[in-house]
Scaffold this active site. Structure first.
Site, PDB file in Angstrom:
ATOM      1  N   LYS A 119      46.312  50.394  56.833  1.00 25.92           N
ATOM      2  CA  LYS A 119      47.138  50.447  55.620  1.00 25.92           C
ATOM      3  C   LYS A 119      48.263  51.460  55.765  1.00 25.92           C
ATOM      4  O   LYS A 119      49.342  51.277  55.197  1.00 25.92           O
ATOM      5  CB  LYS A 119      46.277  50.755  54.387  1.00 25.92           C
ATOM      6  CG  LYS A 119      45.425  49.560  53.973  1.00 25.92           C
ATOM      7  CD  LYS A 119      44.999  49.623  52.520  1.00 25.92           C
ATOM      8  CE  LYS A 119      44.270  48.346  52.118  1.00 25.92           C
ATOM      9  NZ  LYS A 119      43.664  48.414  50.794  1.00 25.92           N
ATOM     10  N   LYS A 201      42.106  39.165  60.229  1.00 22.45           N
ATOM     11  CA  LYS A 201      41.250  38.694  59.132  1.00 22.45           C
ATOM     12  C   LYS A 201      42.116  38.062  58.034  1.00 22.45           C
ATOM     13  O   LYS A 201      43.301  38.414  57.890  1.00 22.45           O
ATOM     14  CB  LYS A 201      40.395  39.841  58.566  1.00 22.45           C
ATOM     15  CG  LYS A 201      41.135  40.823  57.721  1.00 22.45           C
ATOM     16  CD  LYS A 201      40.197  41.646  56.824  1.00 22.45           C
ATOM     17  CE  LYS A 201      41.051  42.520  55.927  1.00 22.45           C
ATOM     18  NZ  LYS A 201      40.401  43.270  54.921  1.00 22.45           N
ATOM     19  N   LYS A 204      44.382  38.988  51.331  1.00 26.39           N
ATOM     20  CA  LYS A 204      45.205  38.618  50.171  1.00 26.39           C
ATOM     21  C   LYS A 204      46.553  39.327  50.193  1.00 26.39           C
ATOM     22  O   LYS A 204      47.445  38.976  49.433  1.00 26.39           O
ATOM     23  CB  LYS A 204      44.445  38.900  48.872  1.00 26.39           C
ATOM     24  CG  LYS A 204      43.938  40.319  48.712  1.00 26.39           C
ATOM     25  CD  LYS A 204      42.911  40.408  47.577  1.00 26.39           C
ATOM     26  CE  LYS A 204      42.205  41.755  47.604  1.00 26.39           C
ATOM     27  NZ  LYS A 204      40.936  41.828  46.985  1.00 26.39           N
TER      28      LYS A 204
HETATM   29  P1  TYM Z   1      38.429  44.025  49.097  1.00 28.24           P
HETATM   30  O1  TYM Z   1      38.910  43.901  47.695  1.00 28.24           O
HETATM   31  O2  TYM Z   1      39.426  44.179  50.187  1.00 28.24           O
HETATM   32  O3  TYM Z   1      37.518  42.783  49.482  1.00 28.24           O
HETATM   33  C1  TYM Z   1      36.423  42.409  48.658  1.00 28.24           C
HETATM   34  C2  TYM Z   1      35.275  41.910  49.510  1.00 28.24           C
HETATM   35  O4  TYM Z   1      35.678  40.796  50.298  1.00 28.24           O
HETATM   36  C3  TYM Z   1      35.363  41.032  51.672  1.00 28.24           C
HETATM   37  N1  TYM Z   1      36.409  40.400  52.494  1.00 28.24           N
HETATM   38  C4  TYM Z   1      36.157  39.530  53.466  1.00 28.24           C
HETATM   39  N2  TYM Z   1      35.012  39.010  53.944  1.00 28.24           N
HETATM   40  C5  TYM Z   1      35.105  38.111  54.957  1.00 28.24           C
HETATM   41  N3  TYM Z   1      36.292  37.710  55.500  1.00 28.24           N
HETATM   42  C6  TYM Z   1      37.461  38.217  55.041  1.00 28.24           C
HETATM   43  N4  TYM Z   1      38.610  37.814  55.566  1.00 28.24           N
HETATM   44  C7  TYM Z   1      37.424  39.161  53.985  1.00 28.24           C
HETATM   45  N5  TYM Z   1      38.393  39.844  53.303  1.00 28.24           N
HETATM   46  C8  TYM Z   1      37.742  40.598  52.398  1.00 28.24           C
HETATM   47  C9  TYM Z   1      35.371  42.541  51.820  1.00 28.24           C
HETATM   48  O5  TYM Z   1      34.612  42.952  52.931  1.00 28.24           O
HETATM   49  C10 TYM Z   1      34.767  42.971  50.511  1.00 28.24           C
HETATM   50  O6  TYM Z   1      33.357  42.928  50.571  1.00 28.24           O
HETATM   51  N6  TYM Z   1      36.839  48.731  49.404  1.00 28.24           N
HETATM   52  C11 TYM Z   1      36.483  47.405  48.952  1.00 28.24           C
HETATM   53  C12 TYM Z   1      36.197  47.339  47.461  1.00 28.24           C
HETATM   54  C13 TYM Z   1      35.192  48.335  47.008  1.00 28.24           C
HETATM   55  C14 TYM Z   1      33.786  48.275  47.238  1.00 28.24           C
HETATM   56  C15 TYM Z   1      33.270  49.420  46.568  1.00 28.24           C
HETATM   57  C16 TYM Z   1      32.965  47.389  47.912  1.00 28.24           C
HETATM   58  C17 TYM Z   1      35.454  49.441  46.250  1.00 28.24           C
HETATM   59  N7  TYM Z   1      34.292  50.089  45.988  1.00 28.24           N
HETATM   60  C18 TYM Z   1      31.892  49.676  46.581  1.00 28.24           C
HETATM   61  C19 TYM Z   1      31.588  47.658  47.913  1.00 28.24           C
HETATM   62  C20 TYM Z   1      31.074  48.784  47.260  1.00 28.24           C
HETATM   63  C21 TYM Z   1      37.654  46.481  49.225  1.00 28.24           C
HETATM   64  O7  TYM Z   1      38.759  46.861  49.375  1.00 28.24           O
HETATM   65  O8  TYM Z   1      37.337  45.176  49.193  1.00 28.24           O
END
Ligand code: TYM
Length: 336
Positions: A119, A201, A204
């Site tokens: 990032k 990967k 979004k």
């Molecule tokens: P975020 O919002 O980027 O993504 C949400 C969830 O989707 C999964 N993910 C994917 N899984 C498979 N293939 C992909 N291409 C892919 N892109 C995203 C992510 O692994 C995630 O599980 N930091 C986290 C949000 C968060 C969180 C937490 C998660 C904040 N606090 C506490 C668990 C526990 C995030 O940015 O996810």
């Protein structure tokens, strides 16, 4: 008289940032598993809006996306009567515990996080302290609720490991303060790849043609899959290392049909890439159709969404303040 005692359920926690369009990667890597696991745990599902602020957001879009993600959680099958669905900024204990955990997290650990490096490269003009400390806020999310299990995609594994390290470190000074959580990362399809560059990967925050959004219309989904990058061979084979594009399509199809990518490979033996793309798009379209229908209905009732979030925040706050009070006391903050 005999009484049947049921063991208390363990706690499951996860969150998604309410930014951009929620993608098929989010669904396959995380959201789908929330629904599959929800009945067996006491669950909290959060919209991580404070995390979203680590990159610049359009305020109106962030607000809209937060309500939209709440509706999507429910449309995918999460029941707000059973699970706590809430917004991170509505529960102030997240930011409060994050501060404490910042004091137990090392600069070296934070600077090794690949998400921070990625990032920072992407937003070179805005490498802020929040982006750096992002993992300690995530640790606070999880540890506040004495969480046992955290379903996430593979990209969050490093953050989960750091959360465990922080919890263990704090516990070594103040025994049993936090439950040390386990990650739940699906064996296959934990990293769905970009359709336009399958070495990366699906994200979004990338160009629209590189991802399927959960709310994409059927013709958009068909078009995106038709344009998906594969390779110059013709054989449908599951080999993520050497055939990332084809393997990604097999993983998506397999996830939709609840089988393994190898089983999909066997089913499609002798077919061409066009057939694979068509099978993947039709499977995705039929999985998403009922979700999209429920989503539209839910979005038509904004009051229901607001009420759900209000009650979710109250229930989360009750649990969060129990942990935070204990932490404040243990670390020596003066109690009134
Ligand atoms: P975020 O919002 O980027 O993504 C949400 C969830 O989707 C999964 N993910 C994917 N899984 C498979 N293939 C992909 N291409 C892919 N892109 C995203 C992510 O692994 C995630 O599980 N930091 C986290 C949000 C968060 C969180 C937490 C998660 C904040 N606090 C506490 C668990 C526990 C995030 O940015 O996810």
């Amino acid at each position: 008289m005999e009484t049947t005692q049921t063991a208390p359920k363990k706690t499951l926690y996860s969150a998604i940032q309410p930014t951009g369009s929620i993608t098929l990667g989010n669904y396959i890597g995380a959201l789908r598993n929330f629904v599959l696991l929800a009945d067996d745990f006491d669950c909290l599902f959060c919209m991580a809006d404070l995390h979203a602020l680590t990159v610049r957001q359009d305020p109106a879009a962030l607000r809209r996306n937060t309500a939209s993600l709440a509706a999507l959680y429910m449309a995918c099958g999460l029941d707000p009567e059973k699970s706590i669905i809430y917004c991170q900024s509505h529960v102030p204990e997240h930011a409060e515990l994050a501060w404490i955990l910042n004091c137990f997290t090392y600069m070296g650990e934070l600077s090794r996080m690949t998400q921070f490096k990625d990032k920072s490269a992407k937003h070179a003009d805005n490498i802020n302290a929040g982006l750096f400390a992002y993992p300690s806020l995530m640790a606070a999310d999880i540890l506040l609720y004495q969480t046992n299990l955290v379903p996430v995609g593979a990209d969050q594994k490093q953050h989960l490991e750091l959360t465990r390290d922080i919890a263990t470190r704090v516990n070594s000074l103040y025994p049993n303060l936090f439950t040390v959580p386990e990650a739940y990362i699906p064996k296959t399809s934990a990293r769905i790849r970009s359709l336009s560059d399958p070495t990366r990967k699906m994200s979004k925050s990338d160009a629209e043609d590189s991802y399927i959004a959960l709310l994409d219309a059927p013709d958009v989904i068909r078009r995106k899959f038709r344009r998906a990058v594969t390779d110059s061979e013709t054989e449908i084979r599951y080999d993520p290392e050497n055939k990332p594009g084809v393997s990604n399509l097999l993983s998506i199809l397999a996830a939709m049909e609840n089988v393994t990518p190898e089983e999909e490979e066997a089913k499609l033996k002798g077919c061409n890439y066009g057939a694979l793309k068509e099978a993947a798009s039709e499977a995705v379209i039929s999985t998403l159709a009922p979700i999209q229908e429920r989503y539209q209905a839910l979005m038509g009732d904004k009051e229901h969404i607001a009420n759900t979030l209000k009650s979710g925040a109250e229930r989360a706050h009750y649990l969060a303040q129990k942990t935070l009070r204990k932490v404040y006391k243990k670390v020596g903050l003066y109690q009134l």
